[in-house]
Design an enzyme around this catalytic site. Structure first.
Site, PDB file in Angstrom:
ATOM      1  CB  SER A 159      48.108  29.945  34.920  1.00 11.96           C
ATOM      2  OG  SER A 159      47.243  29.467  35.813  1.00 11.96           O
ATOM      3  CG  ASP A 257      47.924  34.891  40.879  1.00  8.77           C
ATOM      4  OD1 ASP A 257      47.839  33.640  41.480  1.00  8.77           O
ATOM      5  OD2 ASP A 257      48.296  35.035  39.751  1.00  8.77           O
ATOM      6  CG  HIS A 287      45.415  33.735  37.839  1.00  5.12           C
ATOM      7  ND1 HIS A 287      46.692  33.447  38.136  1.00  5.12           N
ATOM      8  CD2 HIS A 287      45.008  32.752  36.840  1.00  5.12           C
ATOM      9  CE1 HIS A 287      47.027  32.277  37.443  1.00  5.12           C
ATOM     10  NE2 HIS A 287      46.065  31.965  36.553  1.00  5.12           N
TER      11      HIS A 287
END
Length: 314
Positions: A159, A257, A287
């Site tokens: 991330s 995502d 995600h």
């Protein structure tokens, strides 16, 4: 009514219940950071050691902490992952990723150095990336004493950590002081322009990390509204115009995502720049979908990560 729940891999739905979505803001940031301390992940410490070292930060900035994990019973010099944690640039810590990194160290027989960098909005760009660079500097400069093999040293992150890993690869290339063997990017947060897209993807970003959270994260890091004309590639790696000469890349994301399209586009541009690049896009993954080994998609993502890191560290 949910616009994308029908597209979530059925095995991943329990994860959505365990990890409810909420939009990040200045008001909810404290709550998010408190909640992160309570993440319900068991840590398997068997077969690995941890040493936490306080090392010099960037010039004129505070010291930083490095979490150094090693497999027990293996002599060096060890191939090494330099790891950067996620958290939208505003949260997270090296300690919170212990559940993820210790099994990697054990399975791969490698060392892993995880850096605690300064978080936004208290510390805007370039605080985080310069902390990451300072940690890399100390790791390389002390590699012999630590028993690390600098020829097999690469960077990894998830991330926002993936965004910082991609930015660190650019910064290391441009400064020319250190050479990275690979960049392993898990749903990297690499393009601030996603936060201002005029035609957002209709199905991404409903769960876990939302468009509102993304706008807050980027605004916090940059200290200004995202999407402007002069954002540094060391803040948002997708802003780099020249991707040549970067280390081989592994990029993984899910079809739900929020970072799906920016990640696919970065992989495409790396390939066009002659950078060996492996891209995985997992159907029905949102995600963070790979964090728990629930169902075939998450298990496949974990297995592919392990296999790719094994090749990169060979």
């Amino acid at each position: 009514m949910s616009r994308s729940l029908h597209l979530v891999d059925p095995a991943l739905r329990p994860l959505l219940e365990a990890w409810p979505t909420f939009s990040l803001s200045a008001e909810t940031l404290v709550q998010m950071r408190e909640r992160e301390q309570l993440l319900p992940f068991e840590v398997d410490r068997d077969g690995t050691s941890l040493e936490i070292r306080t090392v010099p930060g960037p010039a004129g900035a505070p010291d930083i902490a490095l979490h150094i994990y090693k497999p027990e019973g293996l002599a060096g010099p060890l191939p090494t992952i330099y790891h950067i944690h996620g958290g939208g640039y505003v949260g997270g810590s090296a300690a919170q990723m212990e559940f993820l990194v210790r099994p990697l160290v054990k399975a791969l027989g490698c060392a892993l150095v995880s850096v605690d960098y300064r978080l936004a909005p208290e510390h805007v760009f370039p605080a985080a990336i310069e902390d990451c660079y300072a940690g890399l500097r100390w790791t390389v400069d002390n590699a012999e004493a630590l028993g690390l093999d600098t020829a097999r040293l690469g960077v990894m992150g998830e991330s926002a950590g993936g965004g910082l890993a991609a930015a660190l690869a650019l910064l290391a290339r441009d400064r020319g002081e250190y050479s990275l063997a690979f960049q392993h990017l898990t749903y990297p947060m690499i393009d601030d322009r996603t936060a201002t897209a005029s035609d957002p993807h209709p199905y991404t970003g409903e769960f876990i990390w939302t468009a509102a959270s993304n706008h807050f994260g980027w605004s916090s890091l940059l200290g200004q509204a995202p999407g402007g004309p002069d954002v540094s590639p060391y803040a948002a790696a997708a802003r780099a115009t020249d991707l040549s000469g970067l280390p081989p890349a592994y990029i993984m994301t899910g079809t739900l995502d929020l970072f799906l399209e920016e990640d696919i586009d970065y992989a495409r541009r790396l390939i066009r720049a002659g950078v060996p690049t492996e891209l995985h896009v997992y159907p029905g993954g949102m995600h963070g979908f790979d964090i728990m080994p629930v169902g075939d998609v998450a298990t496949a993502a974990q297995a592919a990560r392990l296999a790719a890191l094994k090749r990169a560290l060979a």
